[in-house]
Design an enzyme around this catalytic site. Structure first.
Site: not given
Ligand code: G6P
Length: 467
Positions: A162, A374
């Site tokens: 992602h 990003d």
């Molecule tokens: C980004 C990453 C995700 C992640 C999200 C929130 O979008 O690509 O994999 O889940 O951030 O971050 P966290 O560390 O809270 O999962």
């Protein structure tokens, strides 16, 4: 009816959150496009989701939620510190985002990363049967595809990153670069947000993992891996439905009045919505807005900046530092330029609920999406669709370094998010842009976003994986 070939999703986060309802703990579906996009495929095939519940310690036993089998993975407190806060978010996250902060390379974080990836691979193997499709997500789980293939050679394995895959020169710094590449190469398809990400991955594999082939097709130890861009999108229908509801329209009007203060309709509302993350460029955006006011081109009588900062990864040092810096800067700008009843920067450090967020988008004249790097940035796409049927269109100021710039470059005002003067000049342009030009650009943006929604994205990836 469950079909024979099931879909198993493997992601660091589960699609459900533990919440308290009427004094009792319950599971609630997490908001967000990924979960809603994958839900139909999971329910159709009687599929499962393997992930972490978000708190340390023993995981709850597997359960069913809205027709999806949920298999929580246990992650100990030490693993949360070393696998999650450490290797995932203080090594890989900055490395993959152009090293906008210095990545930390610690051997004591690497082994917990390997261990937790193995736990996820084993949990996925326990769910899967030969012929099933397993879709592994994101940078926290890059070793899972190869680990799973070793346990279960007869499943189709997809991997989607992602976040950006960095250029060779940066990726080369990683002491475990070969292991990470070999991990992803266990998949049949490695998906990225942009063609550049797919090319960077292929180049790294050829250089460091003894793979051969082209930018889009690699051979590795007798196994073929497709490396391709699948740009993610949003749940367009869901956004449209919310923003055309009376509740959101009324709330947007109320916000307009509140933010525009005594001079309703005269102040342009500039909006930023980001996780409080150093890749998002919040501090440079604030400095650019300060510069705009300092020059005197605009004052708090004709514009206001609204910044929503969603708390994130607060145990990681760099995030705590960023918060302190952003809050100092906000105070400085308000102290210098605010007037009675007309604040220069409205700063909200919180997670807005979905409808409130939609109302903020709808109320905003200018959306500032200026990350330093990003993978995609879905706020940009949501903002565009949130303006559906709205007379006052809006302007999107978008970083050249967001994946979304590939699709939205035509209608957005593209900026270099590191350039304070350039950003201030673009803010000026966005505030003074004639309405007809705002409309024209919004038309282009809407057409671009509507080409693909998150269901199309998931469908496209799974079709490619199953063919
Ligand atoms: C980004 C990453 C995700 C992640 C999200 C929130 O979008 O690509 O994999 O889940 O951030 O971050 P966290 O560390 O809270 O999962």
């Amino acid at each position: 009816m469950a079909s024979k070939n099931r879909l198993i999703v493997v992601a660091n986060r589960l699609p459900v959150n533990r919440v308290k309802k009427k004094g009792r703990l319950a599971w609630e579906t997490s908001p967000g496009g990924l979960v809603s996009a994958l839900k139909p495929f999971l329910t159709e095939t009687g599929g499962s989701w393997v992930g972490w519940g978000g708190s340390p310690g023993k995981a709850p036993t597997p359960f069913t939620h809205e027709n999806i089998q949920i298999r929580p993975v246990s992650v100990t407190a030490e693993q949360v510190e070393k696998f999650y806060a450490g290797f995932s978010n203080a090594t890989l996250w900055p490395l993959y985002h152009d090293c906008v902060r210095t990545p930390q390379f610690h051997r004591r974080w690497w082994w917990p990363y390997v261990d937790v990836n193995r736990q996820f691979a084993e949990a996925a193997a326990a769910e899967a049967k030969p012929g099933d499709t397993v879709w592994v997500h994101d940078y926290q789980l890059q070793l899972v595809p190869a680990m799973l293939r070793e346990i279960m050679p007869d499943v189709r394995i997809g991997f989607f990153l992602h976040i950006p895959f960095p250029p060779l020169e940066l990726f080369a710094q990683l002491p475990w670069r070969r292991e990470i590449l070999t991990g992803i190469l266990g998949a049949d398809i490695a998906g990225f947000q942009t063609p550049q990400g797919a090319r960077n991955f292929s180049a790294a594999c050829k250089r460091y993992a003894e793979a051969s082939g082209t930018d889009t097709k690699l051979e590795h130890r007798g196994h073929t891996v497709v490396s391709k861009a699948f740009p993610i999108s949003i749940d367009i229908e869901n956004v449209e439905q919310a923003v055309t509801s009376k509740e959101v329209i009324d709330r947007a009007e109320e916000l307009r009045k509140d933010f525009a203060s005594k001079r309703a309709g005269e102040r342009k509302i500039l909006l930023g919505v980001d996780r409080l993350d150093y890749t998002k460029g919040i501090e440079i955006r604030l400095r650019a807005y300060e510069e705009l006011l300092r020059r005197g081109a605009h004052t708090v009588d004709d514009c206001v900046l609204v910044q929503v900062a969603v708390p994130s990864r607060e145990t990681v040092g760099e995030y705590a530092e960023l918060r302190a810096f952003v809050e100092r800067l906000t105070g400085r700008i308000n102290g210098e330029y605010g007037q009675a009843g007309r604040t220069a920067v409205h700063y909200f450090r919180r997670n807005l609920d979905y409808k409130e967020l939609m109302a903020f988008y709808r109320a905003a004249d200018v959306m500032l999406v200026t990350p330093l790097r990003d993978g995609m940035n879905l706020v940009a796409k949501e903002y565009v669709i949130a303006k559906t049927g709205e007379e006052r269109a809006g302007t999107l100021v978008l970083s050249e370094f967001a994946g979304a710039a590939n699709e939205l470059g035509g209608g957005a005002l593209l900026v270099n998010p590191h350039d304070v003067d350039g950003l201030a000049a673009t803010m000026d342009v966005s505030i003074t842009m004639p309405e007809s030009e705002v409309q024209r650009r919004m038309g282009l943006l809407q057409r671009a976003v509507r080409k693909n929604d998150v269901y199309g994205w998931a469908h496209g990836f799974l079709e490619a994986l199953r063919s």
